[in-house]
Design a protein around this motif. Sequence first.
Motif, PDB file in Angstrom:
ATOM      1  N   VAL A  87       0.939  -1.269  -0.129  1.00  0.00           N
ATOM      2  CA  VAL A  87       0.056  -0.053   0.028  1.00  0.00           C
ATOM      3  C   VAL A  87       0.876   1.143  -0.161  1.00  0.00           C
ATOM      4  O   VAL A  87       1.882   1.297   0.843  1.00  0.00           O
ATOM      5  N   ARG A  88       0.509   2.219  -0.795  1.00  0.00           N
ATOM      6  CA  ARG A  88       1.197   3.443  -1.030  1.00  0.00           C
ATOM      7  C   ARG A  88       0.204   4.668  -1.190  1.00  0.00           C
ATOM      8  O   ARG A  88      -0.618   4.352  -1.925  1.00  0.00           O
ATOM      9  N   ALA A  89       0.356   5.749  -0.605  1.00  0.00           N
ATOM     10  CA  ALA A  89      -0.128   6.790  -0.823  1.00  0.00           C
ATOM     11  C   ALA A  89       0.004   7.280  -2.231  1.00  0.00           C
ATOM     12  O   ALA A  89       1.422   7.300  -2.650  1.00  0.00           O
ATOM     13  N   LYS A  90      -0.896   7.780  -3.036  1.00  0.00           N
ATOM     14  CA  LYS A  90      -0.625   8.330  -4.104  1.00  0.00           C
ATOM     15  C   LYS A  90       0.393   9.558  -4.339  1.00  0.00           C
ATOM     16  O   LYS A  90       0.208  10.454  -3.535  1.00  0.00           O
ATOM     17  N   GLY A  91       1.273   9.113  -5.043  1.00  0.00           N
ATOM     18  CA  GLY A  91       2.527  10.319  -5.114  1.00  0.00           C
ATOM     19  C   GLY A  91       3.533  10.268  -3.903  1.00  0.00           C
ATOM     20  O   GLY A  91       4.504  10.878  -3.833  1.00  0.00           O
ATOM     21  N   ASP A 108      -5.958   9.519  -1.248  1.00  0.00           N
ATOM     22  CA  ASP A 108      -5.575   8.516  -2.495  1.00  0.00           C
ATOM     23  C   ASP A 108      -4.651   7.526  -2.215  1.00  0.00           C
ATOM     24  O   ASP A 108      -3.632   7.965  -1.871  1.00  0.00           O
ATOM     25  N   LEU A 109      -5.067   6.035  -2.420  1.00  0.00           N
ATOM     26  CA  LEU A 109      -4.034   5.125  -2.232  1.00  0.00           C
ATOM     27  C   LEU A 109      -3.820   4.432  -3.558  1.00  0.00           C
ATOM     28  O   LEU A 109      -4.726   4.499  -4.496  1.00  0.00           O
ATOM     29  N   GLN A 110      -2.762   3.561  -3.428  1.00  0.00           N
ATOM     30  CA  GLN A 110      -2.650   2.745  -4.534  1.00  0.00           C
ATOM     31  C   GLN A 110      -2.261   1.263  -3.900  1.00  0.00           C
ATOM     32  O   GLN A 110      -1.438   1.250  -3.049  1.00  0.00           O
ATOM     33  N   LEU A 111      -3.057   0.267  -4.096  1.00  0.00           N
ATOM     34  CA  LEU A 111      -2.861  -1.233  -3.807  1.00  0.00           C
ATOM     35  C   LEU A 111      -1.996  -1.911  -4.735  1.00  0.00           C
ATOM     36  O   LEU A 111      -2.469  -1.967  -6.049  1.00  0.00           O
ATOM     37  N   ILE A 112      -0.699  -2.228  -4.670  1.00  0.00           N
ATOM     38  CA  ILE A 112       0.138  -2.809  -5.639  1.00  0.00           C
ATOM     39  C   ILE A 112       0.379  -4.200  -5.317  1.00  0.00           C
ATOM     40  O   ILE A 112       0.892  -4.726  -4.330  1.00  0.00           O
ATOM     41  N   SER A 113       0.169  -5.205  -6.359  1.00  0.00           N
ATOM     42  CA  SER A 113       0.836  -6.433  -6.175  1.00  0.00           C
ATOM     43  C   SER A 113       1.501  -6.774  -7.338  1.00  0.00           C
ATOM     44  O   SER A 113       1.256  -6.615  -8.445  1.00  0.00           O
ATOM     45  N   GLN A 114       2.526  -7.812  -7.260  1.00  0.00           N
ATOM     46  CA  GLN A 114       3.320  -8.488  -8.251  1.00  0.00           C
ATOM     47  C   GLN A 114       3.220 -10.048  -8.060  1.00  0.00           C
ATOM     48  O   GLN A 114       3.369 -10.553  -7.180  1.00  0.00           O
TER      49      GLN A 114
END
Length: 398
Positions: A97-101, A148-154
Motif C-alpha cells: 500500500v502506498r499513498a498516491k505520489g 488517495d491510495l494505490q494497492l500494488i501487487s506483483q
Amino acid sequence: MLIATLAWRDLMRDRFFLFCNLAIMVGILVPLLVLFGVKNGVYSALVGEMLADPVNRQIDTRGNASFTDVDLAPMRDWPEIAFLTPKVRGQFDYMNVRAKGGRRMRPALIIPTGAGDPTLPEGAEISGNQVAVSAQLAAQLDLSAGSDLQLISQAEGRPKQLVLPVTVALVLPETATAGRAVLAPFEMLDLIEAFYDSYSLPDHGITGTRDLADRVPSYEGIRVYARNLQDLAGLQARIEDHLSIGTTARTREVESLLGLGRKLNLALGLTAGLAALGLGAALVLGFWSDVSRKKTVLAGMALLGIPGRTLALFPVVQALITSLAGLTVSFLLYLAAGRIAGAMFGQGLPQGASITQISVAQGLTICLGVLVLVLGAAAVAAWSAQRLDPASVLREGT
C-alpha cells in the motif's frame, strides 16, 4: 373509604409498630437491591465491553476449502448472522500500500467488507473503489479520509504489476482492527485473486492466459459475525456442520462470561428466595400480632355495624401503606448506596458505565413482588380479623 381512614389514623397513632415493620422491610430489601444492582451494573459493563469489540462475535473458517455461491446462499438468511462475507485464498490477501505520489510503501492485510460489517462505524458503507484503513496504517502513511491510495501487487510470471487506485473513505479507530489493514469490498479482493490466477484484466491493461469471463468464483472460506453473544456458540456449530469445515472464534471467552451471568442469577435468585421467606414470616407474625393486640377495637367497630369483610380490610390497608413506605425508603437508600459504591469502586469500569443498575421494568417487577408478598402476609391478619366474635372479645376484655 371509612375503613381506610380508620386504618391510616390507627397506623399514625401507633407509629412505633409502623417503624418496626419498615425496619424489617428496609433491612432486607436494601441489601438485596444493592446486590441486584451491582450484579446488573458490573455484568452489563462486562458484556458491553465485550460487545464493543466486534472480534468477540467473529467466526472465521479455518484451513483451505472451496465454496461457491450455492454453498453460502442459504446462510445469508440465517437469523443468527449479522454479517457475512466470503474470503479469498489466504496467500492473496496481502498487498503493498502506498499513498498516491508518496514514496513510503507498507504491506497490509486486505480484509473483505461490506454494508453491515461490525468492524465499520455504524451506518458506514464501503463500495466501489473506497476502502477503510486501520489506525496503524493511517499513521504510518499519513492518511486521512479522502486520501488517495494505490494497492500494488506483483505475481510470479506476470510481467505487469496490478495497481488498484482507491480512496480512503474512513480511518478506523485503534480498537476496530489491529496492525496494518485495509478493508475493501469483496469484489476488489476477488479481482486480486483473479490476477494471481493469471486471468486477463483488460480494464487494468493486464493480459493473462485465461479469459476472465470463464472464471467461476470460488471462496476459500467466510468471515461471519454473530448477531449477539448468545448466538455465537450455536452459530459456530451450525456453520461447521453446514460447510463441514473447522472454524475459529472466541467462543470459550464468551461462554465463560455468559456462564458467569447465569451463575450470578442463580445465586441471587436463591438469596432473594430465602430473604422473601424470612420477610414473609416476619410480616405475617407482625400483622397477625397487631390484629390480636387491637382485637378489642376491631370488636367495637364490628358492633357499630361494620361488616366482617370490610373489617378484614383494616390490616390489608395498613399493610399496603407499610409496603409503599418501605419500598420508597428502600429505593432511596439503594440510590444513595449506589452513588457511594460508584465513587469507591467505579473507576475500573468502562467510561460511562454504572456500578449499580436496575431498569424501570425490573424495579416495577420488584415492587409488584414485594406488594404481593406483603398483601399475602396481611391476608393472614385479615382472616384473623374476620373471624373475631365481638361478644366474646368484649367479655374477655371485661
